[in-house]
Write an enzyme that holds these catalytic residues in place. Structure first.
Site, PDB file in Angstrom:
ATOM      1  N   HIS A   6       0.831  -1.204   0.000  1.00 15.93           N
ATOM      2  CA  HIS A   6       0.000   0.000   0.000  1.00 15.93           C
ATOM      3  C   HIS A   6       0.874   1.266   0.000  1.00 15.93           C
ATOM      4  CE1 HIS A   6      -3.603   2.409   1.089  1.00 15.93           C
ATOM      5  NE2 HIS A   6      -2.716   3.144   1.736  1.00 15.93           N
ATOM      6  N   GLU A   7       1.893   1.286   0.832  1.00 13.84           N
ATOM      7  CA  GLU A   7       2.758   2.472   0.913  1.00 13.84           C
ATOM      8  C   GLU A   7       3.563   2.671  -0.373  1.00 13.84           C
ATOM      9  OE1 GLU A   7       2.567   4.855   3.264  1.00 13.84           O
ATOM     10  OE2 GLU A   7       0.882   3.600   3.804  1.00 13.84           O
ATOM     11  N   GLU A  45      -6.368   6.924  -1.479  1.00  9.55           N
ATOM     12  CA  GLU A  45      -6.385   5.710  -0.653  1.00  9.55           C
ATOM     13  C   GLU A  45      -6.903   4.517  -1.455  1.00  9.55           C
ATOM     14  OE1 GLU A  45      -5.236   4.930   2.457  1.00  9.55           O
ATOM     15  OE2 GLU A  45      -4.223   6.763   1.933  1.00  9.55           O
ATOM     16  N   HIS A  83       1.424   4.275  -3.003  1.00 11.90           N
ATOM     17  CA  HIS A  83       1.318   5.739  -2.913  1.00 11.90           C
ATOM     18  C   HIS A  83       2.500   6.403  -3.634  1.00 11.90           C
ATOM     19  CE1 HIS A  83      -2.129   6.555  -0.401  1.00 11.90           C
ATOM     20  NE2 HIS A  83      -1.695   5.848   0.621  1.00 11.90           N
TER      21      HIS A  83
END
Ligand SMILES: [Zn+2]
Length: 273
Positions: A136-137, A198, A140
């Protein structure tokens, strides 16, 4: 008249240079500050952060962070190469560090500079849970969300000085940079990612973790554990920028089979959980 025409051509030129299609989101992203300027600055900030915090080395947890990080990075590169973007991450200098801190947090700076805090490990629980957070990070960073949450004014200011700042770094510019990328020492001024960012990071992150060989459904379980923490007395920092929600968990559950199907194209047949 002549002046106006050349101005128009000049402006068109700037527009072409500044806009590029992001291979992960398929969207045009406006980058007033090119990676060649952002990345040296990110690397400097990352090294400073490491020098000011206790980096955990050689433990099984530290090794797990490196191991999972390498798998996520390799998944991103394989995905890009397969989609005609070989070399897209050529300026990345992947690094994965575990930092001793009770904070429930993790982040990835542009250029693949990742920090996982020991405080998040009880919630990630195992390797697959950690892969969900790191995927997820990294998503981003790959989707340029940090750059997009800087205002145009901040970007211009940063662009004007980035060449020099990479080496010296004024307090003011560090502040702009930290705000945009949400670095640990500036939690008070951290901006939350938008809901659409997100959602994008969840979607991309699932594909990355699946290609890395982890069961994407674990991501839904991770966010359920996050949500349980949120209802506790001290909600984790991570949730101030990445709020958990039932919608998020439902989306992840719905996307997990698709992420597995994508991973199978890369020869991944079993998914660790
Ligand atoms: Zn996020």
């Amino acid at each position: 008249m002549k002046f106006k025409k050349s101005l128009a051509i000049l402006l068109m030129g700037i527009f072409v240079v500044a806009c590029s299609t992001n291979p992960f989101t398929g969207k045009q992203t406006l980058a007033l500050v090119p990676n060649s300027q952002i990345l040296p600055m990110a690397f400097q900030q990352y090294n400073e952060f490491l020098s000011e915090n206790k980096v955990v080395k050689g433990t099984s947890d530290a090794n797990m962070v490196k191991n999972v990080g390498q798998k996520i990075a390799s998944a991103a590169e394989r995905y890009l190469t397969a989609n005609g973007y070989a070399g897209y991450l050529t300026d990345y200098r992947w690094e994965y560090n575990l930092v001793q801190s009770p904070d429930v947090n993790a982040w990835c700076m542009p250029g693949g500079k990742i920090v996982v805090y020991t405080g998040i490990l009880p919630i990630t629980k195992d390797e697959a849970g950690l892969a969900a957070v790191m995927g997820h990070e990294v998503a981003h960073a790959l989707a340029n969300h940090g750059q997009q949450r800087m205002s145009a004014g901040q970007l211009q200011q940063l662009g004007a000085v980035a060449g020099n700042v990479a080496l010296s770094g004024s307090a003011e510019n560090q502040q702009i940079f930290n705000t945009a990328y949400g670095l640990g020492s500036n939690l008070g001024v951290m901006l939350p990612f938008s809901r659409s960012h997100e959602t994008e990071a969840d979607h991309i992150g699932l594909i990355l973790m699946a290609i890395a060989g982890y069961d994407p459904i674990v991501s839904a379980e991770l966010w359920q554990r996050m949500q349980a923490q949120e209802n506790g007395s001290a909600p984790p920092e991570f949730l101030s920028t990445h709020p958990s929600s039932t919608t998020r968990i439902q989306n992840i559950q719905a996307w997990a089979p698709e992420a597995k199907a994508e991973a199978r194209k890369f020869g991944v047949t079993s998914f660790k959980r």
